[in-house]
Design a protein around this motif. Structure first.
Motif, PDB file in Angstrom:
ATOM      1  N   HIS A  39      -4.442  -2.386 -12.856  1.00 33.40           N
ATOM      2  CA  HIS A  39      -5.244  -3.464 -12.268  1.00 33.40           C
ATOM      3  C   HIS A  39      -5.211  -4.667 -13.211  1.00 33.40           C
ATOM      4  CE1 HIS A  39      -7.602  -0.278 -14.054  1.00 33.40           C
ATOM      5  NE2 HIS A  39      -8.623  -1.056 -14.287  1.00 33.40           N
ATOM      6  N   GLU A  42      -7.835  -7.541 -13.980  1.00 32.54           N
ATOM      7  CA  GLU A  42      -8.932  -7.465 -14.950  1.00 32.54           C
ATOM      8  C   GLU A  42      -8.742  -8.462 -16.101  1.00 32.54           C
ATOM      9  OE1 GLU A  42      -8.964  -3.308 -16.297  1.00 32.54           O
ATOM     10  OE2 GLU A  42      -8.188  -3.940 -18.230  1.00 32.54           O
ATOM     11  N   LEU A 184     -15.104  -6.232 -13.055  1.00 36.03           N
ATOM     12  CA  LEU A 184     -14.117  -5.397 -12.363  1.00 36.03           C
ATOM     13  C   LEU A 184     -14.029  -4.040 -13.063  1.00 36.03           C
ATOM     14  CD1 LEU A 184     -10.537  -6.555 -11.299  1.00 36.03           C
ATOM     15  CD2 LEU A 184     -11.126  -4.215 -11.832  1.00 36.03           C
ATOM     16  N   CYS A 186     -13.335  -1.139 -10.884  1.00 36.36           N
ATOM     17  CA  CYS A 186     -12.608  -0.313  -9.898  1.00 36.36           C
ATOM     18  C   CYS A 186     -11.176   0.018 -10.340  1.00 36.36           C
ATOM     19  CB  CYS A 186     -12.588  -1.101  -8.590  1.00 36.36           C
ATOM     20  SG  CYS A 186     -11.590  -0.390  -7.300  1.00 36.36           S
ATOM     21  N   GLN A 191     -12.674  -6.526  -7.511  1.00 39.82           N
ATOM     22  CA  GLN A 191     -13.808  -7.073  -8.265  1.00 39.82           C
ATOM     23  C   GLN A 191     -15.134  -6.755  -7.562  1.00 39.82           C
ATOM     24  OE1 GLN A 191     -13.168 -11.231  -8.840  1.00 39.82           O
ATOM     25  NE2 GLN A 191     -14.528 -11.409 -10.599  1.00 39.82           N
ATOM     26  N   GLY A 194     -16.174  -3.283  -5.630  1.00 38.34           N
ATOM     27  CA  GLY A 194     -14.953  -2.484  -5.702  1.00 38.34           C
ATOM     28  C   GLY A 194     -14.526  -1.859  -4.383  1.00 38.34           C
ATOM     29  N   CYS A 195     -13.632  -0.874  -4.478  1.00 36.73           N
ATOM     30  CA  CYS A 195     -13.096  -0.226  -3.271  1.00 36.73           C
ATOM     31  C   CYS A 195     -14.096   0.764  -2.693  1.00 36.73           C
ATOM     32  CB  CYS A 195     -11.765   0.487  -3.590  1.00 36.73           C
ATOM     33  SG  CYS A 195     -11.943   2.016  -4.554  1.00 36.73           S
ATOM     34  N   CYS A 201     -15.678   3.526  -9.103  1.00 37.73           N
ATOM     35  CA  CYS A 201     -16.626   2.915  -8.157  1.00 37.73           C
ATOM     36  C   CYS A 201     -17.797   3.848  -7.874  1.00 37.73           C
ATOM     37  CB  CYS A 201     -15.929   2.569  -6.843  1.00 37.73           C
ATOM     38  SG  CYS A 201     -14.973   1.042  -6.930  1.00 37.73           S
TER      39      CYS A 201
END
Ligand SMILES: [Zn+2]
Length: 228
Positions: A39, A42, A184, A186, A191, A194-195, A201
């Motif tokens: 990710h 970030e 962030l 996740c 961000q 999150g998911c 998360c």
């Protein structure tokens, strides 16, 4: 002049550490590591947050060599991230990551004459990472102090806090909404909230819900642990 270096990923934990450090130190330097992480957003998040919160400096250090050596779901797109906490060491573990990061942060601290290196590692909501343990951080701190012949103090303000108490700590500094919206955490790189599906998360939202449902109780236990 009291100076500190914060190991800063732009996630909930290190952002909360940064907020507290800005209250406790005259000058705060952030260091973010680019290891080709899954990710990558970030790094941008960290950059924005360091400026917004008022860090004196923000260094983004290329540690691509870690990606070359360490195979993990956070360094390889073809390894799926876990959706639940697992027994044992999860595949998000990047071996050597905190050993390298804390060592580099200590070198940075030496250069900018900071007395402390602050990291958001935590043993309580333990993700199974051996390099987040108090025993490891203390041992590395001792080795680094010996190796540099200068006192650099590793601070781990979240070590014994659970996620709900970490939210309470952000709220103590009136930054709960900012941490919620702009950090962030996740594993899928989204961000804010999150998911909603990955293990990171789940841990984050579980802690937030626990705090929001029991603010007085959680704040009291934060006070008992930290005096805040
Ligand atoms: Zn997620």
């Amino acid at each position: 002049m009291k100076r500190a270096v914060v190991v800063f990923s732009g996630g909930q934990d290190s952002t909360t550490c940064l907020i507290q450090a800005l209250d406790q130190y005259d000058e705060v330097h952030c260091i973010t590591f680019d290891y080709g992480q899954r990710h990558r957003a970030e790094i941008d998040v960290a950059r924005d947050l360091a400026i917004k919160l008022g860090a004196s400096a923000h260094k983004v250090l290329d540690v691509g060599l870690l990606n070359e050596l360490a195979i993990s779901s956070l360094t390889r797109d073809n390894i799926p991230v876990p959706t639940e906490s697992e027994d044992g060491i999860p595949n998000t573990f990047v071996p050597g990551r905190n050993i390298l990061f804390l060592t580099l942060a200590a070198i940075y601290a030496y250069q900018v004459q900071a007395e402390a290196v602050i990291t958001g590692v935590c043993e309580t909501d333990f993700s199974g990472y051996p390099d987040c343990r108090d025993e490891f951080v203390k041992a590395l701190n001792k080795a680094i102090t010996l190796g540099m012949a200068r006192d650099v103090r590793f601070e781990t303000p979240l070590m014994w806090l659970n996620k709900a108490e970490t939210w309470a700590l952000a709220d103590h500094y009136q930054k709960l909404d900012l941490v919620r919206r702009e950090t962030l955490t996740c594993y899928n790189g989204i961000q804010g909230d999150g998911c909603g599906e990955c293990a990171a998360c789940h841990l984050r939202s579980h802690g937030l819900n626990e705090y929001l449902a029991n603010q007085a109780v959680v704040s009291a236990s934060l006070k008992e642990k930290t005096g805040l």
